[in-house]
Design an enzyme around this catalytic site. Structure first.
Site, PDB file in Angstrom:
ATOM      1  N   ASP A  92       0.847  -1.187   0.000  1.00 28.32           N
ATOM      2  CA  ASP A  92       0.000   0.000   0.000  1.00 28.32           C
ATOM      3  C   ASP A  92       0.885   1.240   0.000  1.00 28.32           C
ATOM      4  O   ASP A  92       2.059   1.191   0.365  1.00 28.32           O
ATOM      5  CB  ASP A  92      -0.999  -0.011   1.164  1.00 28.32           C
ATOM      6  CG  ASP A  92      -0.414  -0.554   2.451  1.00 28.32           C
ATOM      7  OD1 ASP A  92       0.830  -0.675   2.539  1.00 28.32           O
ATOM      8  OD2 ASP A  92      -1.182  -0.838   3.378  1.00 28.32           O
ATOM      9  N   GLU A 152      -5.974   3.464   3.862  1.00 25.65           N
ATOM     10  CA  GLU A 152      -6.416   3.978   5.169  1.00 25.65           C
ATOM     11  C   GLU A 152      -7.869   4.436   5.130  1.00 25.65           C
ATOM     12  O   GLU A 152      -8.193   5.577   5.436  1.00 25.65           O
ATOM     13  CB  GLU A 152      -5.505   5.125   5.623  1.00 25.65           C
ATOM     14  CG  GLU A 152      -4.036   4.739   5.795  1.00 25.65           C
ATOM     15  CD  GLU A 152      -3.779   3.890   7.044  1.00 25.65           C
ATOM     16  OE1 GLU A 152      -4.744   3.615   7.785  1.00 25.65           O
ATOM     17  OE2 GLU A 152      -2.622   3.523   7.265  1.00 25.65           O
TER      18      GLU A 152
HETATM   19 ZN   LIG Z   1      -0.998   0.137   7.314  1.00 22.00          ZN
END
Ligand SMILES: [Zn+2]
Length: 428
Positions: A92, A152
């Site tokens: 990510d 997130e």
């Molecule tokens: Zn993370």
């Protein structure tokens, strides 16, 4: 627990220095959400000259890079997957809206922060891509590198799946892996578990609507404040009494506010927001269907209206049992028996790699990156403005991601899919 020995099979110091430099540049320019143009540009620059097939996201600044191995395909292609065997590795890319207070010389100064270590994830995956490209002639299949924005809370993983990342290699991946650093875990220590690893998460926004009035005359108004308080306490009783004790659930009310500007005013309404974690479908259904009814019922009993907005977010992260075995065997083979432990219980945090693991058997693994000068109590948790990571750990990320993909493609026995036995037990 595990010291970083200089005799590890990891490649040169120059490689590590380069990855650390890259990670620190990323750390200094964090971006938040789904649109991370600087981060995307930095990753693309780092992948230049690697001869990968690269696709950029349309609705987010993702990168999908495909490496086609040139080793002879030694085994029959899995009966479920038509085409070349594929393994997916994921990092990510996004930071958090936190003003960094780590004191590091390369700290970000733009009001955002890589406080969850995603800068390390990017650099670790780039390191793996370089290693795998250098060993292209040993790879009897295809490796897909998934660089994902918006972990997130924005669901970037789901969006990349909608845009086709799981088909980027030409057929569905046989396995998918991701490593997440941990600022408190012993440096270099890996840990994971089969089955449920991290919780599913959802949110509930509530408005309790009264009438407002004078604080001295509550009998001439409908005051929503005590009603909201009653709802909040009832939510905790609901968790304790309606949910099975062996099936974990957390409901936290993180935010509450009324519209009254002073203590001598009765509010017209009170807003509060709940954050809820689950593993099983049973708990998720209770949270989604019965909890709102309870709140509505209490509000109506007091003459208030209740407006509710249920927001499902990420599903639970459920590791595949056989892929966890592969992960543990691989890590222990490289770094020793003690280097990978079994997590005794799942974490209640959440991760949108869950969307990938809903469709592909795989494993999500934690890796300790606590700096030498801090003990477990002193080290800041992730998502804190003061968190620090020891980025020498990049070496382990790059090595293990490389080995996982390579050995999975080289040696996987044919297997009956889906092997996610845990899903049949009702985990969502
Ligand atoms: Zn993370």
């Amino acid at each position: 627990m595990s010291a970083f020995s200089s005799a590890e099979p990891v490649g040169s110091d120059d490689e590590l220095d380069e990855l650390r430099g890259f990670r620190r540049r990323l750390h200094g320019e964090p971006e938040v959400g789904l649109h991370l143009p600087l981060t995307q540009r930095s990753i693309l620059d780092s992948l230049t000259d690697l001869d990968l097939d690269i696709t950029l996201g349309a609705s987010l600044t993702s990168i999908t890079a495909v490496l086609r191995g040139t080793a002879p395909r030694a085994r029959a292609v899995d009966s479920v997957c038509s085409g070349d065997p594929v393994v997916l590795l994921r990092a990510d890319m996004d930071g958090l809206p936190i003003s960094e207070d780590s004191g590091l010389p390369y700290a970000a100064a733009n009001g955002a922060m890589h406080a969850c270590g995603h800068d390390l994830h990017i650099a670790g995956l780039v390191g793996a891509a370089k290693k795998l490209v250098a060993r292209r002639n040993e790879i009897p299949g295809t490796v897909v590198f998934m660089f994902q924005p918006g972990e997130e809370g924005q669901g970037g993983g789901r969006m990349m799946i909608e845009e086709g990342v799981l088909d980027a290699g030409g057929s569905r991946p046989e396995a998918a892996y991701a490593i997440h650093v941990d600022s408190r875990l012993d440096f270099g220590q890996f840990t994971t578990r089969p089955g449920p690893l991290m919780a599913g998460v959802s949110g509930l926004r509530v408005r309790i609507q009264g009438t407002g009035g004078h604080a001295a005359a509550p009998d001439r108004a409908i005051d929503p404040v005590p009603v909201a308080a009653e709802c909040i306490l009832a939510v905790q009783s609901f968790v304790a009494r309606r949910m099975a004790p062996h099936d974990p659930a957390v409901v936290s009310i993180g935010k509450i506010a009324s519209d009254a500007a002073a203590g001598n005013i009765l509010a017209r309404y009170v807003d509060f927001e709940a954050n809820m974690r689950h593993f099983s479908d049973t708990v998720f259904t209770l949270i989604r269907d019965e909890l709102p009814q309870l709140i509505r019922g209490i509000a109506h009993a007091h003459g208030c209206d209740a407006v509710l907005d249920f927001v499902p977010s990420y599903p639970a992260v459920v590791n595949d049992g056989r892929e966890v075995e592969h992960v543990m065997r691989t890590i222990r083979g490289v770094y020793g028996e003690e280097s990978c432990t079994m997590m005794p219980e799942p974490a209640m945090t959440s991760e949108d790699f869950a969307y990938v693991l809903e469709q592909v058997p795989g494993a999500f693994v934690f890796l300790g990156a606590r700096p030498d000068d801090l003990d477990e109590q002193e080290a800041s948790p992730m998502h804190s403005a003061t968190v620090r990571f020891d980025d020498r750990v990049l070496e382990r990320q790059a090595v293990i991601l490389t080995e996982l993909a390579l050995t999975r493609l080289q040696g996987s026995p044919s297997r009956v899919r889906p092997s996610t036995e845990t899903k049949r037990k009702g985990y969502s």
